[in-house]
Motif scaffolding. Structure first.
Motif, PDB file in Angstrom:
ATOM      1  N   UNK A   1       0.840  -1.212   0.000  1.00 29.29           N
ATOM      2  CA  UNK A   1       0.000   0.000   0.000  1.00 29.29           C
ATOM      3  C   UNK A   1       0.870   1.256   0.000  1.00 29.29           C
ATOM      4  N   UNK A   2       1.915   1.242   0.820  1.00 34.20           N
ATOM      5  CA  UNK A   2       2.793   2.411   0.927  1.00 34.20           C
ATOM      6  C   UNK A   2       3.499   2.690  -0.404  1.00 34.20           C
ATOM      7  N   UNK A   3       3.948   1.629  -1.069  1.00 37.21           N
ATOM      8  CA  UNK A   3       4.658   1.802  -2.340  1.00 37.21           C
ATOM      9  C   UNK A   3       3.695   2.265  -3.434  1.00 37.21           C
ATOM     10  N   UNK A   4       2.560   1.572  -3.556  1.00 38.25           N
ATOM     11  CA  UNK A   4       1.693   1.857  -4.701  1.00 38.25           C
ATOM     12  C   UNK A   4       1.021   3.222  -4.565  1.00 38.25           C
ATOM     13  N   UNK A   5       0.535   3.549  -3.379  1.00 37.01           N
ATOM     14  CA  UNK A   5      -0.147   4.846  -3.220  1.00 37.01           C
ATOM     15  C   UNK A   5       0.854   6.000  -3.188  1.00 37.01           C
ATOM     16  N   UNK A   6       2.043   5.743  -2.693  1.00 40.27           N
ATOM     17  CA  UNK A   6       3.095   6.767  -2.754  1.00 40.27           C
ATOM     18  C   UNK A   6       3.505   7.034  -4.195  1.00 40.27           C
ATOM     19  N   UNK A   7       3.607   5.972  -4.968  1.00 42.67           N
ATOM     20  CA  UNK A   7       3.980   6.111  -6.382  1.00 42.67           C
ATOM     21  C   UNK A   7       2.922   6.875  -7.162  1.00 42.67           C
ATOM     22  N   UNK A   8       1.678   6.502  -6.956  1.00 40.56           N
ATOM     23  CA  UNK A   8       0.597   7.159  -7.695  1.00 40.56           C
ATOM     24  C   UNK A   8       0.547   8.646  -7.351  1.00 40.56           C
ATOM     25  N   UNK A   9       0.743   8.966  -6.092  1.00 36.81           N
ATOM     26  CA  UNK A   9       0.749  10.357  -5.663  1.00 36.81           C
ATOM     27  C   UNK A   9       1.850  11.140  -6.382  1.00 36.81           C
ATOM     28  N   UNK A  10       3.041  10.569  -6.422  1.00 35.63           N
ATOM     29  CA  UNK A  10       4.160  11.233  -7.099  1.00 35.63           C
ATOM     30  C   UNK A  10       3.858  11.435  -8.584  1.00 35.63           C
ATOM     31  N   UNK A  11       3.233  10.448  -9.198  1.00 36.60           N
ATOM     32  CA  UNK A  11       2.944  10.540 -10.628  1.00 36.60           C
ATOM     33  C   UNK A  11       1.884  11.591 -10.923  1.00 36.60           C
ATOM     34  N   UNK A  12       0.903  11.709 -10.045  1.00 38.14           N
ATOM     35  CA  UNK A  12      -0.113  12.751 -10.259  1.00 38.14           C
ATOM     36  C   UNK A  12       0.515  14.125 -10.040  1.00 38.14           C
ATOM     37  N   UNK A  13       1.421  14.200  -9.068  1.00 37.43           N
ATOM     38  CA  UNK A  13       2.188  15.451  -8.879  1.00 37.43           C
ATOM     39  C   UNK A  13       2.934  15.813 -10.169  1.00 37.43           C
ATOM     40  N   UNK A  14       3.583  14.815 -10.761  1.00 34.84           N
ATOM     41  CA  UNK A  14       4.342  15.071 -12.001  1.00 34.84           C
ATOM     42  C   UNK A  14       3.405  15.510 -13.124  1.00 34.84           C
ATOM     43  N   UNK A  15       2.259  14.850 -13.226  1.00 33.65           N
ATOM     44  CA  UNK A  15       1.295  15.208 -14.275  1.00 33.65           C
ATOM     45  C   UNK A  15       0.785  16.637 -14.078  1.00 33.65           C
TER      46      UNK A  15
END
Lengths: 606, 606
Positions: free
Chosen positions: B359-373
């Motif tokens: 959960x920590x990896x996947x939701x952290x990753x998605x958050x970073x990617x939306x930040x990048x977008x």
């Protein structure tokens, strides 16, 4: 041999120079052997690996066994391989002379396994027979021994370990397969087993399952489990003594698993007694089945560790060869020299780092496993305190020797894939298969989580913590010895610090164990196993570097030998500079008082 | 939908509560939209994902495309999926209205990609068309636009990126495909491309390759590479303007790769000009091909990161469901209660640790990617300093947003497999496939090693280090805000320490860069990327926890909502206690002066 899949030089270095295998021949049991006979066995295994299994690495993966009309068909080479292994005496290599074996140390027979598994880990048939036959020779009656073992060691019959059930994966206390006593002393067996490797196939004339079951009325839990021989075909008359005719024993293959890797060997779902006609033969005494199994566990876990180290080694040599041959781009300090030819990727620091990582993991793992095998041998043949200490040390190291090669092997093969770039993802090279194959090893014979609980929950505390005391004394001995060499001293010192850090972590966890709060004590056991593994493999690397250093100083080696020993010292340094610092973060977490593994299902799910 | 493969709740939390997607509508370009239109697009993607691709997850893996007589056949659902995506306007969702798009932010269209890839990452066809069409709309002539783009956005024609060549994998400066000018302004193309995803198949009426090639006489290296449209079928007459008849453009599929994963989409080896009859149409100006490609790179890399985060998310939900349903053994503090029923494995701390990790990896990753977008969107539509800063920040974060979800996603899916135990290794559950699928993501669009060089070698130092200054200011802002809450303050403080540690590491590396010793400077760049990734994702978790905390305090949520926000804070803590300490060991190595990536081939090989 077409491709390199392991280093004979390194195997000999570890066996003879670091662990001095020949010293075992001072014990009566091994006295018929010497370095020559050890090497002959390894060469014979290498010949079989080269000719009978390595050429079929991809083929057995591509043509996975299928279950059709209750029959499992495997690659035609399996039969040839099993026979050749039997004829070379390699299935029973570790068995005593009077059991038809070669009375070889585990150190050697587990290296046979290493060579075979590096060549083609899908051909794990004979290793399973060895383990099953060993249960019979250790605990079975003379009749069972005479009837079953010779054909298993000859490679005619397949042995299996039939433990797991659908409703009781790792929880053996919940085994429900039943055994009903019959008047002739045999038992009627009923139940189901899952994930039985080589549980049925057409390369063997019979399949001999060493199966856990519960005799009617037996106590609940682990204390009511018994061990049985349950063959696919049983003798038609006269108990187990008559080889003249066989009848079907109603062990049905009711399912076959299609797997991520290790496709060369079938994993079966077996159903016993659907026609009420499965007979089992009790091994040893009733209700002692699990304790028998556990006495074989160290051997089985060394086998899994060896398989992992072997697969990762094969992947490493594949990646190394590619890195030397594949030109790509220019060196980082020569980026603008567009007229220069591309350089082999081995010249890129990041690629070299990946290769050194693979070398450090695989050779460190193999070293630890040979250490474990040596302790296994001493625990069998020595006497008194020497025997007891070897046994304690082995028991302590076992969860690490099973898990470290598996967990880090998965990462090592992942770096082999990465070394190939896009080609690593394709079937053009063997690494994609090895990446799939090795993923089972952190699951086999007790998952990493279970190994971690074994280490912290049992092995660290048994006999008042005597095992870790013995280990720390062993490690301290290596530290003292290495400290006498100027260029090894910094690493010896670093290992000393790591020992202190480990003790520190243990002290901070112990109060939970004292209070009986097992759930809290073991919450981060997997992280402790990881940390402990790094320290233990750091010790193995210091031992290797020490031998290399001594050899460099006393024997003035040249050419390839010089490079070999310098490579050992270099890789030790790599391990200490890149891997050992990982304990810092692990120790911080392990000493941390915040419990985070208590969380509601809803919090996880939404 | 039968199974959960992503959390809509979490996606909405990130888009609307953390990143406030609607704020983008204050810019003219996005002013036609609001929260409702954003959600409608996501719902429409979810419908397509649920009905047209998720049900075929296993089927497209099992029936990989084959190349027969020069023809590539793919699963019949591909055509239906492409058409549906075209009809829903999702292939060109981010394109401007006058290009036939919906003028949606990348924040939304990349979440469309996330949903689709979580459902079935083997169906990556339309994402490739989007990228290819975007190159044409950005740099191509009006004629090329009119002729090619509408059919690509409609899902009739397939777009591809044709960069890689056999002799020049990651080294694009060594591209040798040639382009010879013809009198009519078109070019004759000759060469080979490898690993071209969706490079040929029967679900599209035409395949439009955006291909790098070198015009005869062009300068060496990256400055001599041009971009061409090279269709599979070209218009028979009159340049690009006539849709009435097409002829074969001599782009031959000369090989298909069999891959570890993502088997749903074919990867082709293409040969252009074997009959001397391949025509290419120049996009933009000569010799600017690589700079055009690089302008699309951030978009492509967000796509790869999203794919990785999506696959790992799907695997997480699969593992979570299994952990809730599978009974096994008893709780650690109740081991001896043999009469008690077995407990679901989610109640074992080690399993919960594995799930929290995922959960920590996947939701952290998605958050970073939306930040990048989000930064991508602002860099497109804002003005002046805001635009420039967004662009710098995006450029800095991009190697992390591509690599962290990929590298850690591989580990996350591995933990999903481990959660299943033996069943995780079988085809009975989707995780074995996802484990294979995700392994390409650390390789796609620049391997992790290349991302690391980009981060440390370029992004950290560009414009006098302005990008990291901007990032550190952003992070410090989150720290300040979080510090006002008592229970977040320890984590805010910890992140502050991590920032200092990162700066410290950068300072210790800089002298090598100053001296021009790039090889030394970048030797451990991959470790720096790993460390930087942890810090950046720790920042993302603090941001998420901050919003959760504020909501808990101000809105007094109940039931599922309460659990959701508490779960966010819990998972943030997990990340800080388990993941963040890994920087300690990384920093030690990065500040270490011993160079170990210089080693002879022999030392590695023996």
């Amino acid at each position: 041999m077409a491709t390199t899949y392991f280093s004979k030089r390194n195997l000999h270095f570890l066996l003879h120079e670091v662990f001095k295998a020949e010293e075992l021949t001072k014990y009566d049991y091994f006295s018929a052997h010497d370095r020559e006979t050890f090497n002959l066995v390894l060469d014979s295994a290498t010949y079989i690996a080269d000719t009978l299994i390595h050429p079929y690495l991809k083929e057995v993966d591509k043509n996975q066994p299928e279950l059709t009309n209750g029959q499992v068909t495997v690659h035609p080479k399996v039969k040839e391989f099993m026979k050749a292994m039997g004829e070379a005496g390699l299935i029973g290599a570790g068995f005593s002379f009077d059991q038809g074996g070669q009375q070889l140390p585990q150190m050697i027979s587990s290296c046979v396994g290493f060579i075979l598994m590096a060549a083609n880990n899908g051909m794990m048939y004979t290793g399973l027979s060895t383990g099953a036959a060993h249960l019979i020779t250790s605990f079975g009656s003379p009749e069972l021994n005479e009837f079953y073992v010779p054909n298993m060691l000859a490679g005619n019959w397949q042995g299996t370990m039939a433990l797991t059930e659908p409703q009781a994966g790792s929880s053996l206390s919940d085994v429900t397969t039943s055994a009903t006593p019959l008047p002739d002393g045999t038992y009627k067996i009923k139940g189901q087993k899952v994930f039985i490797s080589a549980g049925d196939h057409d390369a063997a004339d019979n399949i001999i399952h060493l199966m856990l079951a519960r005799i009617d009325g037996a106590p609940k839990g682990t204390k009511g489990i018994s061990l049985f021989v349950v063959p696919k075909y049983r003798p038609a008359v006269d108990g187990v003594s008559n080889h003249s005719s066989f009848i079907d024993n109603d062990v049905q293959s009711t399912g076959i698993y299609h797997k991520l890797g290790q496709k060369g060997v079938p994993a079966l779902h077996l159903t016993m007694g659907s026609d009420d006609n499965t007979i089992g033969y009790l091994v040893g005494e009733p209700n002692k089945g699990l304790s028998y199994m556990f006495q074989m566990m160290n051997e089985a876990r060394i086998g899994v560790g060896m398989t992992a180290a072997a697969i990762a080694t094969a992947a490493y040599y594949s990646a190394l060869q590619y890195a030397k041959e594949r030109p790509q781009s220019r060196r980082l300090n020569e980026k603008n020299l567009l007229d220069a030819p591309q350089t082999p990727i081995i010249n890129h620091p990041d690629v070299r780092r990946m290769l050194l990582f693979q070398k450090a993991i695989t050779e460190g793992s193999l070293s630890l496993l040979i250490e474990a095998a040596r302790l296994y041998d001493i625990s069998r043949v020595a006497e008194g305190e020497e025997k007891e200490n070897a046994f304690l040390l082995l028991d302590l190291l076992m969860p690490v020797a099973k898990s470290y090669p598996s967990e880090m092997g998965v990462q090592s093969v992942s770096q082999s894939v990465q070394t190939f770039g896009g080609y690593g993802f394709t079937e053009d090279f063997p690494v994609e298969q090895l990446y799939r194959d090795i993923r089972i090893t952190p699951i086999y014979e007790g998952t990493t989580g279970i190994q971690a609980q074994d280490l912290l929950g049992r092995k660290m505390t048994m006999k008042g913590g005597k095992a870790p005391q013995l280990l720390f004394a062993e490690i301290s001995r290596a530290i003292t010895e290495a400290s006498t060499f100027d260029d090894l001293k910094p690493y010896a010192d670093q290992l000393g610090e790591e020992l202190k850090r480990t003790q520190d972590v243990v002290m901070s966890l112990m109060p939970h164990a004292m209070k009986g709060d097992t759930e809290r004590y073991l919450a981060d056991a997997t992280l402790f196993l990881e940390m402990f593994g790094i320290v233990v493999v750091a010790w193995q690397w210091l031992k290797q570097a020490l031998v290399a250093k001594q050899t460099l100083l006393t024997q003035n080696p040249q050419g390839d030998d010089l490079a070999f020993y310098e490579g050992k010292i270099h890789t030790m340094k790599f391990f200490y500079h890149y891997e050992v610092p990982k304990t810092l973060g692990l120790a911080v977490r392990l000493k941390d008082t915040e419990v985070l593994t208590i969380v509601s299902e809803k919090e996880l799910a939404l």
